[in-house]
Design a protein around this motif. Structure first.
Motif, mmCIF file in Angstrom:
data_model
loop_
_atom_site.group_PDB
_atom_site.id
_atom_site.type_symbol
_atom_site.label_atom_id
_atom_site.label_comp_id
_atom_site.label_asym_id
_atom_site.label_seq_id
_atom_site.Cartn_x
_atom_site.Cartn_y
_atom_site.Cartn_z
ATOM 1 N N UNK A 146 0.907 -1.170 -0.069
ATOM 2 C CA UNK A 146 0.157 -0.043 0.065
ATOM 3 C C UNK A 146 0.958 1.319 -0.151
ATOM 4 N N UNK A 147 1.933 1.263 0.959
ATOM 5 C CA UNK A 147 2.943 2.252 0.743
ATOM 6 C C UNK A 147 3.539 2.579 -0.574
ATOM 7 N N UNK A 148 3.829 1.542 -1.282
ATOM 8 C CA UNK A 148 4.459 1.483 -2.448
ATOM 9 C C UNK A 148 3.387 1.976 -3.507
ATOM 10 N N UNK A 149 2.037 1.636 -3.465
ATOM 11 C CA UNK A 149 0.948 2.248 -4.267
ATOM 12 C C UNK A 149 0.941 3.750 -4.015
ATOM 13 N N UNK A 150 0.971 4.070 -2.876
ATOM 14 C CA UNK A 150 0.659 5.539 -2.652
ATOM 15 C C UNK A 150 1.689 6.369 -2.980
ATOM 16 N N UNK A 151 3.103 5.669 -3.274
ATOM 17 C CA UNK A 151 4.137 6.401 -3.886
ATOM 18 C C UNK A 151 4.116 6.459 -5.645
ATOM 19 N N UNK A 187 3.992 3.578 -7.331
ATOM 20 C CA UNK A 187 4.693 2.553 -7.979
ATOM 21 C C UNK A 187 3.584 1.584 -8.629
ATOM 22 N N UNK A 188 3.832 1.434 -10.065
ATOM 23 C CA UNK A 188 2.754 1.059 -10.809
ATOM 24 C C UNK A 188 2.336 -0.500 -10.658
ATOM 25 N N UNK A 189 3.390 -1.390 -10.340
ATOM 26 C CA UNK A 189 2.978 -2.628 -10.156
ATOM 27 C C UNK A 189 2.172 -2.838 -8.673
ATOM 28 N N UNK A 190 2.730 -2.182 -7.934
ATOM 29 C CA UNK A 190 1.973 -2.229 -6.515
ATOM 30 C C UNK A 190 0.624 -1.543 -6.623
ATOM 31 N N UNK A 191 0.465 -0.632 -7.396
ATOM 32 C CA UNK A 191 -0.931 -0.062 -7.247
ATOM 33 C C UNK A 191 -1.955 -0.929 -7.972
ATOM 34 N N UNK A 192 -1.362 -1.830 -8.861
ATOM 35 C CA UNK A 192 -2.409 -2.995 -9.775
ATOM 36 C C UNK A 192 -2.790 -4.020 -8.729
ATOM 37 N N UNK A 193 -1.564 -4.325 -8.056
ATOM 38 C CA UNK A 193 -1.430 -5.421 -7.058
ATOM 39 C C UNK A 193 -2.481 -5.252 -5.833
ATOM 40 N N UNK A 194 -2.452 -4.056 -5.239
ATOM 41 C CA UNK A 194 -3.331 -3.775 -4.175
ATOM 42 C C UNK A 194 -4.500 -3.796 -4.596
ATOM 43 N N UNK A 195 -4.780 -3.324 -5.800
ATOM 44 C CA UNK A 195 -6.358 -3.170 -6.093
ATOM 45 C C UNK A 195 -6.738 -4.632 -6.495
ATOM 46 N N UNK A 196 -6.098 -5.532 -6.865
ATOM 47 C CA UNK A 196 -6.305 -6.851 -6.867
ATOM 48 C C UNK A 196 -6.539 -7.841 -5.691
ATOM 49 N N UNK A 197 -5.663 -7.495 -4.644
ATOM 50 C CA UNK A 197 -5.567 -8.137 -3.526
ATOM 51 C C UNK A 197 -6.805 -7.560 -2.647
ATOM 52 N N UNK A 198 -7.242 -6.364 -2.678
ATOM 53 C CA UNK A 198 -8.505 -5.858 -2.114
ATOM 54 C C UNK A 198 -9.745 -6.472 -2.849
ATOM 55 N N UNK A 199 -9.824 -6.546 -4.125
ATOM 56 C CA UNK A 199 -10.926 -7.147 -4.764
ATOM 57 C C UNK A 199 -11.031 -8.442 -4.366
ATOM 58 N N UNK A 200 -10.077 -9.319 -4.365
ATOM 59 C CA UNK A 200 -10.254 -10.841 -4.067
ATOM 60 C C UNK A 200 -10.043 -11.215 -2.398
ATOM 61 N N UNK A 201 -9.699 -10.325 -1.710
ATOM 62 C CA UNK A 201 -9.452 -10.526 -0.239
ATOM 63 C C UNK A 201 -8.240 -11.288 0.103
ATOM 64 N N UNK A 202 -7.292 -11.018 -0.803
ATOM 65 C CA UNK A 202 -5.874 -11.735 -0.456
ATOM 66 C C UNK A 202 -5.014 -10.749 0.393
ATOM 67 N N UNK A 203 -4.587 -11.419 1.481
ATOM 68 C CA UNK A 203 -3.576 -10.765 2.398
ATOM 69 C C UNK A 203 -4.581 -9.394 3.054
ATOM 70 N N UNK A 204 -5.615 -9.497 2.927
ATOM 71 C CA UNK A 204 -6.288 -8.153 3.632
ATOM 72 C C UNK A 204 -7.943 -8.471 3.477
ATOM 73 N N UNK A 205 -8.713 -7.629 4.359
ATOM 74 C CA UNK A 205 -10.295 -7.859 4.030
ATOM 75 C C UNK A 205 -10.610 -7.696 2.832
ATOM 76 N N UNK A 206 -11.477 -8.579 2.299
ATOM 77 C CA UNK A 206 -11.927 -8.070 0.819
ATOM 78 C C UNK A 206 -12.868 -7.013 1.178
ATOM 79 N N UNK A 207 -12.825 -6.149 -0.135
ATOM 80 C CA UNK A 207 -13.503 -4.894 -0.222
ATOM 81 C C UNK A 207 -13.582 -4.898 -1.810
ATOM 82 N N UNK A 208 -14.463 -5.455 -2.601
ATOM 83 C CA UNK A 208 -14.635 -5.277 -3.954
ATOM 84 C C UNK A 208 -14.761 -4.041 -4.510
#
Length: 831
Positions: A131-136, A138-159
């Motif tokens: 999330x910190x990387x995305x906030x800065x 960092x392109x790959x992290x931005x997309x990865x965090x969006x994916x994890x949130x949508x799927x509920x991977x490593x965090x609470x799911x929030x589609x």
């Protein structure tokens, strides 16, 4: 010898004093050169130098990404504990410094924590650092965090938030990664075709050589179904991905394909090389494959297997820890119980279900550690919370057998079995079905039982197929349908379920759905024996004994019964005993006969218990006549529902062998045998004489007839008496004559007298004094006082013989000696 830290400091000093700016060093390092550990350490020193000298941040960021593209994994894997500690500290330092100006630092730091060694790994950092990387930005992290949130991977799911983040992606790189992850979402939700289209479109958009292309090729390979013959295409995708990024996770998948599919034309040895490369690329699960396959016969090398499993466990691979535990606990050549338990506890720490189950097994058996039922149940209960149906089934088994309470608790057992079923455990379905079929937990539900068996059968449980076959055989909750039962047995047999093969043999032998097919039955029994079915061993012995589907051969029968006896099959033990008793295939040997029969009887085999009763009742071999022991064995046999033993006990009381004057007890035994459709004259006598039951001549006649129809010779005679005297049936000399004739054919002496008498006077037949004399003579010579008296009359009157008063008196005297009332009067004797 210099430490790693000292060597690194020397490298760092050399770079700093080179007089060249950091950017001038960057081109030196490529994806090929960085596979060399010395080059990587030097590159890390260069990266640190760039940070110290405030080199262009974009250039430093790209260089940082290059050297941490799995090349760092290649370096760390061979470090000892002290060296790893230095490596970890240095990596964290560099990540933190890069994170001051680039999200690459934060994302790499999160990745490092997620893939670190045991004791350092900490997954809680992964999502927040990304999330910190995305906030800065960092392109790959931005997309990865969006994916994890949508799927509920490593965090609470929030589609909703995941969608918002996907929509906010703006840079070309972030959009590429967003499309990459979007394809996974489509695949996970069942839209495989759409995912495939999206990936192919993305390949068309990406520049040649772009790192993301390697990941897309890998994903395309993973999508293919090997069972549909797509192995070559799958391998080609993995090979393409490795052309772009040579140290990608595709290495492991490609190795697996090369190993299992010879049609790819690759030597299996290559798979081991690729698994090792995958390991050095940070694919820690590759250690599992190496550790497993070095235990297989073709590649057996236990030291190597242990080495790789230890490496896997070091990097948090639970499977490696589990396999190691099994080796250390159960392999005598490498046994180390203390370390084995440590490995198993490591599995428990990782919530590895098989670890919970096996450690529970260790504490339950109490062979490697002191038995601890409480610890066993705790481990199994935890495994259940993790979704283990097998653990729920085992808890049910423990409740059923009284391990978790003073007495067996069938209600809790049933609850556990149903829990196991709800978790998709086929054994749970089967056991719950059995409980419902028999009402063991207080609830009987044939329909639900059937549904449970059907569910287990759908899951491939052959036991359930066989149980369903039994339902259709017996009409339990369904209409009897032997063809359906046979189909179910065939299905289980196709999965090589031995007992099903045996049952098919029985169907064919008994002609249950067609004419008996003895040869085919014999073939199925052979198949079942090859699949290690003990019932079939007995069946083969029986086939050779009786000539069913093969030539009668007592030697072979004995051979098969002996094989079954080695497996402690009680029927085979009993057959061996009877072979020695009767001299079938072996020389008679009463001692051996009793030895084998008693062995089967001690295993609670009912027929053998009945035989032991007979041995003691009549006295055989080492068993001296002993009514007390005979009764004990008969009662055991009765508990196992052996009707012959019920009849023996009925006779014991009816004929008062031990002068107990308890003849009324006989009726209960005879009646119980009759419930199994086993009849003797005893139950008829009880009804006729009112022994243990109210007298009832009609019932007496009924049971005499049933027993006679089942081949009971005495009952043939007594049925004849009923017809002769009109007891329980209208007097009928013709039927009486027929019944006596049947009994005489089976050597019944009282019937022989009546047959002679009826022929003498033409009762129910044409008079035939000459033949009558022959039957009366036979009966008289065998002690029949009535026949002796009748012979006396014949000689006195000259019926069928020449008149002879002297011979007549001789027969009257014999009859009188045997207590015949009429003869006593004629001879003037007293009774």
């Amino acid at each position: 010898m210099r430490t790693l830290q000292e060597r690194f400091e020397e490298l760092s000093d050399r770079i700093k004093t080179s007089g060249k700016p950091a950017a001038a060093w960057f081109p030196k390092y490529t994806t090929t050169s960085l596979l060399n550990a010395e080059n990587w350490w030097e590159a890390l020193a260069v990266c640190e130098y760039a940070l110290d000298t405030k080199e262009d941040e974009k250039l430093t960021e790209r260089f940082f990404e290059l050297i941490f593209s799995a090349f760092d994994c290649n370096v760390e894997v061979d470090l000892n504990e002290e060296e790893y500690a230095f490596w970890w500290g240095k990596v964290m330092q560099v990540c933190d410094r890069v994170a001051e100006f680039s999200g690459a630092g934060w994302s790499q730091k999160g990745a490092q924590y997620s893939e670190a060694r045991y004791g350092v790994r900490d997954m809680k950092y992964l999502f927040p650092y990304y999330e910190k990387a995305a906030a800065m930005g960092w392109a790959e992290a931005e997309a990865t965090v969006a994916y994890w949130l949508y799927m509920g991977f490593y965090c609470d799911q929030d589609q909703k938030e995941g969608e918002r983040r996907f929509a906010a992606l703006s840079s070309p790189e972030a959009i590429y990664w967003g499309k990459y992850y979007r394809a996974f979402i489509e695949e996970f939700t069942g839209n495989k075709e759409k995912a495939l289209t999206m990936r192919r479109e993305l390949l068309g958009e990406l520049p040649e050589g772009h790192r993301l292309r390697a990941h897309i090729y890998a994903a395309l390979g993973d999508m293919l179904d090997r069972e549909e013959g797509n192995v070559a295409e799958e391998a080609a995708y993995f090979e393409k991905s490795l052309e772009i990024v040579p140290n990608l996770y595709s290495l492991k998948n490609l190795a697996t394909l090369y190993f299992h599919y010879p049609e790819l034309g690759k030597p299996k040895e290559l798979a081991f090389e690729l698994w090792e490369k995958a390991w050095h690329a940070g694919v820690w699960s590759a250690a599992n494959f190496l550790g497993f396959n070095y235990q297989e016969e073709e590649w057996l090398d236990m030291p190597k297997a242990i080495e790789w499993l230890e490496k896997g466990m070091l990097y948090g691979e639970s499977y490696s820890a589990y396999e190691l535990a099994l080796i250390y606990l159960y392999n005598n050549d490498y046994k180390n119980v203390e370390r084995g338990l440590m490995c198993m506890e490591r599995c428990v720490e990782d919530n590895y279900i098989e670890g919970y189950e096996e450690l529970a097994n260790v504490y339950f058996k109490g062979e490697l550690v002191e038995q601890d039922i409480t610890r066993t149940s705790q481990l199994l209960e935890k495994a259940v919370t993790l979704g283990s149906g097998n653990a729920a089934y085992r808890l049910g088994w423990m409740y059923e057998h009284g391990f978790l309470s003073e007495e067996p608790d069938y209600v809790k057992a049933m609850a556990s079995y149903e829990k196991a079923a709800s978790l998709g455990n086929a054994d749970g379905y089967c056991r719950a079905a059995l409980y419902l079929a028999n009402g063991y937990a207080g609830v009987k539900d044939a329909e639900k039982s059937k549904k449970y068996y059907e569910k287990a059968a759908e899951m491939g449980a052959c036991f359930a197929l066989v149980e369903l076959a039994f339902l259709y055989e017996n009409g339990d909750g369904v209409e009897k349908d032997y063809k359906k039962a046979f189909e179910l047995l065939h299905k289980a047999a196709q999965d090589e379920y031995p007992y099903a093969m045996y049952r098919i043999g029985l169907y064919l032998e008994k002609g249950i759905i067609s004419e008996p097919q003895l040869e085919e039955a014999f073939n199925w029994y052979q198949k079942a024996v090859e699949a290690e079915d003990v019932d079939a061993i007995f069946a083969l012995g029986r086939c050779y004994k009786n000539g069913f589907g093969t030539e009668e051969n007592m030697d072979k029968a004995f051979e098969w019964f002996a094989k079954g006896a080695e497996r402690e099959e009680p029927r085979c033990l009993t057959e061996l005993g009877m072979a020695y008793e009767n001299g079938n295939g072996v020389e008679e040997n009463p001692n051996k006969a009793v030895e084998y029969i008693q062995q089967a009887a001690d295993m609670d085999y009912g027929y053998a218990q009945f035989k032991m009763g007979d041995y003691f009742l009549f006295g055989y071999g080492p068993c001296l006549e002993d009514n007390k022991q005979a009764v004990e064995w008969y009662e055991k046999a009765i508990a196992n529902e052996i009707p012959l033993a019920m009849i023996r006990m009925g006779e014991y009381y009816l004929y008062d062998y031990d002068k107990l004057n308890e003849s009324e007890k006989a009726f209960g035994y005879f009646k119980k045998a009759a419930e199994y459709k086993w009849y003797s004259e005893g139950i008829g006598i009880c009804y006729e004489m009112g022994i243990g039951v109210e007298d009832n001549e009609t019932e007496a006649f009924k049971y005499y007839t049933l027993a006679a129809n089942n081949g009971n010779v005495t009952s043939m005679y007594r049925t004849g008496l009923c017809y002769y005297n009109g007891v329980g049936v209208k007097q009928n000399y013709t039927e009486a004559y027929r019944c006596f004739n049947d009994a005489v054919g089976n050597e019944n002496i009282p019937a022989t007298y009546y047959l002679g008498k009826m022929m003498m006077y033409g009762e129910g037949c044409t008079p035939d004094p000459d033949t009558a004399i022959q039957w009366l003579q036979k009966a008289a010579e065998n002690g029949s006082d009535k026949a002796q008296f009748e012979l006396g009359n014949a000689y006195l009157m000259g019926n069928g013989v020449e008149e002879n008063d002297e011979i007549a008196m001789e027969w009257f005297e014999k009859a009188a000696e045997n207590g015949n009332e009429k003869a006593l009067k004629i001879t003037g004797r007293r009774k």
